[in-house]
Scaffold this motif. Sequence first.
Motif, PDB file in Angstrom:
ATOM      1  N   ARG A 251       0.821  -1.213   0.000  1.00  0.00           N
ATOM      2  CA  ARG A 251       0.000   0.000   0.000  1.00  0.00           C
ATOM      3  C   ARG A 251       0.853   1.261   0.000  1.00  0.00           C
ATOM      4  O   ARG A 251       0.538   2.240  -0.677  1.00  0.00           O
ATOM      5  CB  ARG A 251      -0.943  -0.016   1.216  1.00  0.00           C
ATOM      6  CG  ARG A 251      -2.030  -1.080   1.110  1.00  0.00           C
ATOM      7  CD  ARG A 251      -2.864  -1.160   2.362  1.00  0.00           C
ATOM      8  NE  ARG A 251      -3.843  -2.236   2.274  1.00  0.00           N
ATOM      9  CZ  ARG A 251      -4.122  -3.082   3.248  1.00  0.00           C
ATOM     10  NH1 ARG A 251      -3.485  -2.984   4.403  1.00  0.00           N
ATOM     11  NH2 ARG A 251      -5.020  -4.032   3.084  1.00  0.00           N
TER      12      ARG A 251
ATOM     13  N   GLU B   4      -6.220  10.391 -12.746  1.00  0.00           N
ATOM     14  CA  GLU B   4      -5.943   8.980 -12.436  1.00  0.00           C
ATOM     15  C   GLU B   4      -5.145   8.840 -11.142  1.00  0.00           C
ATOM     16  O   GLU B   4      -5.325   7.874 -10.385  1.00  0.00           O
ATOM     17  CB  GLU B   4      -5.208   8.299 -13.603  1.00  0.00           C
ATOM     18  CG  GLU B   4      -3.839   8.862 -13.915  1.00  0.00           C
ATOM     19  CD  GLU B   4      -3.905   9.965 -14.967  1.00  0.00           C
ATOM     20  OE1 GLU B   4      -2.873  10.246 -15.583  1.00  0.00           O
ATOM     21  OE2 GLU B   4      -5.013  10.527 -15.169  1.00  0.00           O
TER      22      GLU B   4
ATOM     23  N   GLU C 113      -7.646   9.414  -8.277  1.00  0.00           N
ATOM     24  CA  GLU C 113      -8.484   8.227  -8.076  1.00  0.00           C
ATOM     25  C   GLU C 113      -7.707   7.116  -7.383  1.00  0.00           C
ATOM     26  O   GLU C 113      -8.247   6.416  -6.520  1.00  0.00           O
ATOM     27  CB  GLU C 113      -9.013   7.740  -9.429  1.00  0.00           C
ATOM     28  CG  GLU C 113     -10.039   8.655 -10.048  1.00  0.00           C
ATOM     29  CD  GLU C 113     -10.473   8.176 -11.424  1.00  0.00           C
ATOM     30  OE1 GLU C 113      -9.903   7.173 -11.909  1.00  0.00           O
ATOM     31  OE2 GLU C 113     -11.387   8.806 -12.013  1.00  0.00           O
ATOM     32  N   GLN C 114      -6.422   6.953  -7.763  1.00  0.00           N
ATOM     33  CA  GLN C 114      -5.606   5.911  -7.133  1.00  0.00           C
ATOM     34  C   GLN C 114      -5.422   6.183  -5.651  1.00  0.00           C
ATOM     35  O   GLN C 114      -5.524   5.270  -4.825  1.00  0.00           O
ATOM     36  CB  GLN C 114      -4.236   5.836  -7.812  1.00  0.00           C
ATOM     37  CG  GLN C 114      -3.307   4.802  -7.158  1.00  0.00           C
ATOM     38  CD  GLN C 114      -1.990   4.667  -7.897  1.00  0.00           C
ATOM     39  OE1 GLN C 114      -1.959   4.615  -9.103  1.00  0.00           O
ATOM     40  NE2 GLN C 114      -0.899   4.609  -7.149  1.00  0.00           N
TER      41      GLN C 114
ATOM     42  N   GLU D 110      -7.350   8.043  -3.675  1.00  0.00           N
ATOM     43  CA  GLU D 110      -8.628   7.897  -2.968  1.00  0.00           C
ATOM     44  C   GLU D 110      -8.966   6.418  -2.762  1.00  0.00           C
ATOM     45  O   GLU D 110      -9.486   6.027  -1.719  1.00  0.00           O
ATOM     46  CB  GLU D 110      -9.731   8.604  -3.751  1.00  0.00           C
ATOM     47  CG  GLU D 110      -9.603  10.130  -3.696  1.00  0.00           C
ATOM     48  CD  GLU D 110     -10.640  10.838  -4.547  1.00  0.00           C
ATOM     49  OE1 GLU D 110     -11.298  10.150  -5.363  1.00  0.00           O
ATOM     50  OE2 GLU D 110     -10.781  12.064  -4.400  1.00  0.00           O
ATOM     51  N   LEU D 111      -8.653   5.595  -3.769  1.00  0.00           N
ATOM     52  CA  LEU D 111      -8.870   4.154  -3.631  1.00  0.00           C
ATOM     53  C   LEU D 111      -7.950   3.578  -2.559  1.00  0.00           C
ATOM     54  O   LEU D 111      -8.372   2.748  -1.736  1.00  0.00           O
ATOM     55  CB  LEU D 111      -8.609   3.464  -4.967  1.00  0.00           C
ATOM     56  CG  LEU D 111      -8.777   1.932  -4.990  1.00  0.00           C
ATOM     57  CD1 LEU D 111     -10.202   1.544  -4.628  1.00  0.00           C
ATOM     58  CD2 LEU D 111      -8.403   1.377  -6.363  1.00  0.00           C
ATOM     59  N   LEU D 112      -6.704   4.046  -2.562  1.00  0.00           N
ATOM     60  CA  LEU D 112      -5.754   3.577  -1.550  1.00  0.00           C
ATOM     61  C   LEU D 112      -6.197   3.988  -0.154  1.00  0.00           C
ATOM     62  O   LEU D 112      -6.098   3.205   0.802  1.00  0.00           O
ATOM     63  CB  LEU D 112      -4.366   4.149  -1.858  1.00  0.00           C
ATOM     64  CG  LEU D 112      -3.234   3.746  -0.907  1.00  0.00           C
ATOM     65  CD1 LEU D 112      -3.028   2.234  -0.941  1.00  0.00           C
ATOM     66  CD2 LEU D 112      -1.941   4.455  -1.288  1.00  0.00           C
ATOM     67  N   HIS D 113      -6.698   5.213  -0.040  1.00  0.00           N
ATOM     68  CA  HIS D 113      -7.212   5.683   1.252  1.00  0.00           C
ATOM     69  C   HIS D 113      -8.341   4.768   1.735  1.00  0.00           C
ATOM     70  O   HIS D 113      -8.406   4.397   2.916  1.00  0.00           O
ATOM     71  CB  HIS D 113      -7.718   7.128   1.109  1.00  0.00           C
ATOM     72  CG  HIS D 113      -8.182   7.731   2.397  1.00  0.00           C
ATOM     73  ND1 HIS D 113      -8.879   8.911   2.462  1.00  0.00           N
ATOM     74  CD2 HIS D 113      -8.072   7.306   3.684  1.00  0.00           C
ATOM     75  CE1 HIS D 113      -9.164   9.190   3.719  1.00  0.00           C
ATOM     76  NE2 HIS D 113      -8.689   8.232   4.485  1.00  0.00           N
ATOM     77  N   ALA D 114      -9.206   4.377   0.813  1.00  0.00           N
ATOM     78  CA  ALA D 114     -10.309   3.466   1.172  1.00  0.00           C
ATOM     79  C   ALA D 114      -9.770   2.120   1.645  1.00  0.00           C
ATOM     80  O   ALA D 114     -10.316   1.504   2.573  1.00  0.00           O
ATOM     81  CB  ALA D 114     -11.233   3.287  -0.025  1.00  0.00           C
ATOM     82  N   GLN D 115      -8.682   1.649   1.020  1.00  0.00           N
ATOM     83  CA  GLN D 115      -8.077   0.381   1.443  1.00  0.00           C
ATOM     84  C   GLN D 115      -7.543   0.485   2.873  1.00  0.00           C
ATOM     85  O   GLN D 115      -7.727  -0.430   3.681  1.00  0.00           O
ATOM     86  CB  GLN D 115      -6.951  -0.004   0.490  1.00  0.00           C
ATOM     87  CG  GLN D 115      -7.409  -0.448  -0.877  1.00  0.00           C
ATOM     88  CD  GLN D 115      -6.242  -0.841  -1.777  1.00  0.00           C
ATOM     89  OE1 GLN D 115      -5.117  -0.992  -1.320  1.00  0.00           O
ATOM     90  NE2 GLN D 115      -6.521  -0.998  -3.059  1.00  0.00           N
TER      91      GLN D 115
END
Length: 632
Positions: A42, A130, A133-134, A136-141
Motif C-alpha cells: 500500500r 488517475e 483516483e488511485q 482515494e482508492l488507496l485511502h479506502a483500502q
Amino acid sequence: MMAENTKEEWVLSQLSEYVRAISALPDCRTVSKKMYCNLVRRVKLLSPLFEELKDGRAEEELGDDVVTGLDSLRIALDSALQLLKSVHEGSKIFQALQIDKITGKFEHVTQQIEAALSQIPYNELDIPEEVREQIELLHAQFKRATGRMESPDLQLAMDLAAAQMEDDPDPRFQKAFREAASRTINDIKKESLAIHDMVISCGGVPEGVSEEYFETMSYLLRKLKDCVMMDNPDVDATEVDKSSIKHRSPIIPDDFRCPISLELMKDPVIVSTGQTYERSCIQKWLDAGHKTCPKTQQTLLHTALTPNYVLKSLIALWCESNGVELPKKQGNCRNKRSGISGSDCDRAAIDALLQKLANGNPEQQRAAAGELRLLAKRNADNRVCIAEAGAIPLLVELLSSSDLRTQEHAVTALLNLSINEANKGTIVNAGAIPDIVDVLKNGSTEARENAAATLFSLSVVDENKVAIGAAGAIPPLIDLLCQGTPRGKKDAATAIFNLSIYQGNKVRAVRAGIVPPLMRLLKDPGGGMVDEALAILAILASHQEGKVAIGQAEPIPTLVEVIRTGSPRNRENAAAILWSLCTGSAQYIKIARELGAEEALKELSENGTDRAKRKAGSVLELLQRVEEEVNS
C-alpha cells in the motif's frame, strides 16, 4: 523557523525517501508476513502522489492544509518504516511469541496513515485525475484495513505450545517454525544475533517481558538449532557459532564478568545488595568470613545466594552468538537420554528446595516454589531431576495454599514440568487435576492463565481429556475466555479446543453455554479472537448438540461474510460450520442462498485450502439440490 516553501520541499523529499526505503525492504518470512506485505504494497502506491506534487511545486505552492496533512503522513510513514524494519531484522521467535502485540502495532500504524490521508484535501491538489483516483482508492483500502488486521491463528499457538511440550525436536516443532524462522544454519545464526542484539539494546530483558518469557525464547532457540542439526547432519555443530565470529568481536561485555575474578560468569548469583557474582568466587569470599558485598562494601543482610537466571540466559546467548564455549559445571545430574549434553540440574540444590517445600514456613515455601518454577523452565534435564526428586506431590499440595503467589508458583512449576511426557502421568497420578481446576476458578490472573495452559499440556494425553472435563474444567475455561486478559483468552481457547476433541467435552462445553460468547468473539474482529472462535465452533459443530446451539445463535450472515473476506484458515472453518448446519436443514440452506453464499462458496471451492474446497463443494451441492427441487 523553516520557511514555508522550504518546509514543503523537505516534507515532500522525506515522503519520497520513506516510500523508497519501504519499497526497497526485502521479503518478510515471519508470522507477520501478511501484514508486512500488505503495508509495503500500500505504501508503494503513494509514490505517484509525491512525485506529482514535487513536479508541480515550481508552478504552484501547496496550501497550509495540504502541508499539514502531508507532514502527518510523513510522521506516519516514519512509524511504518521503523515497524517494518524491526519485523524484518528482529527475532522471529520473539515475534511468534508476541504476535498479538505485533498485530497491535500494525493496527496502530495503519490507523496513523489512514488518519493522515484523511487530513489531506485532495480537491486542492493539482494532480492528474488517475492519480487522484488511485490515492482515494488507496485511502479506502487503509480505512477498510483498520480494525481488520490478520489475527494470529489457533494452530500456530497450539504448535508453539506443543513445541514446548516435547523434549526432543520433531516434525510438529519444525512445522511451527516454518513461518517463524527458516531451518538453515545461516538463519539460526541470524536469529541468535537478533535475540542478543535485542536484549543488549534494552539493557537486559525487554520491558514487559518476564524472566520466564525470556527463558522460553532461549529454550526454543536451542530447540530450533537441534532441528537444524537433525536436518543437516553433515554440518559441524559449531558452524553456527563459528560463523558469527566474523560479524562481531568476542569482547566480553562488562556485565557478563564477575566483579571479583573479572572472568565470564558461568553460574551468576545475586547477593542481598543486588550485585551479581560468579557463585564460586562469592562463596570463597563468604567462606573467608567476610560479611560485606565486595563491590559496594555494604553489609550483607544475609548470605543466601539467588541464581540470576536471566543473566545466565543472556550470557548463554552471547556465547552462542560469538562461538564461546562455557565451561561445564561439575557434579550435576547427567541426562539419561543420549544426544543431550550439559545440565544445570544440581540435585543437592533441588533436594534443599524440596525440604523448604515440605517443612519451611510460608515465605520459604513461596521462594522455593518460585525457584523450582524457573528451574523447570530451563531445560529437559531439570524437569527430569525435579520430578525424580519427588517435587510433584509437594507442588500439588501447594495448589491449595492460601497464599496466591505460592499457588501461582506451584501451578506454573507444574506447567513447566508437564513439558516432559513422563511427568504428565506423575502429575495426574498425584491428583493434581481437581486442584488445578480450583486454581483456574479462584487463583490470581496469572495463576488462572497458567492453570489453563497446564490443562492444555496435560490434555495432550487423550485419557486426560476425559478426567479434565469430568473435573469441571470447562465452565471456568469459558469464564477465562470471556473475561481474561488477551493472553488468558488465548490459553483458555487453546485448552477448550484440545479438550473438545473428546465428544463428551463437546457436550459439556455446549451445555455450559460456550456458543454465545464464541459468537460475540467471532463478530468482534478487533478483539483478536476470531480465529480461535471459528476453530472451536468448527469442532463443536460436528456434534448434534453443538450444531443445534450454533444454529440458534443465527450465525449464517457472519459465516458467509467470513467465507467472502476471511483468512484461508478462517474461510475453511466457516465453510465447515456452514456445511454442518446446512446438512439436513432446508431452513439454513435457504438463508445461505438469500445471503449470496453461492458466489462466495464457488470462489472458495476454486481457491481455498484442500479442506475448504471440499466443504465449499459439499455446501454448493446442497444449495444446487434445493434449487433443482424448487424448479422441478
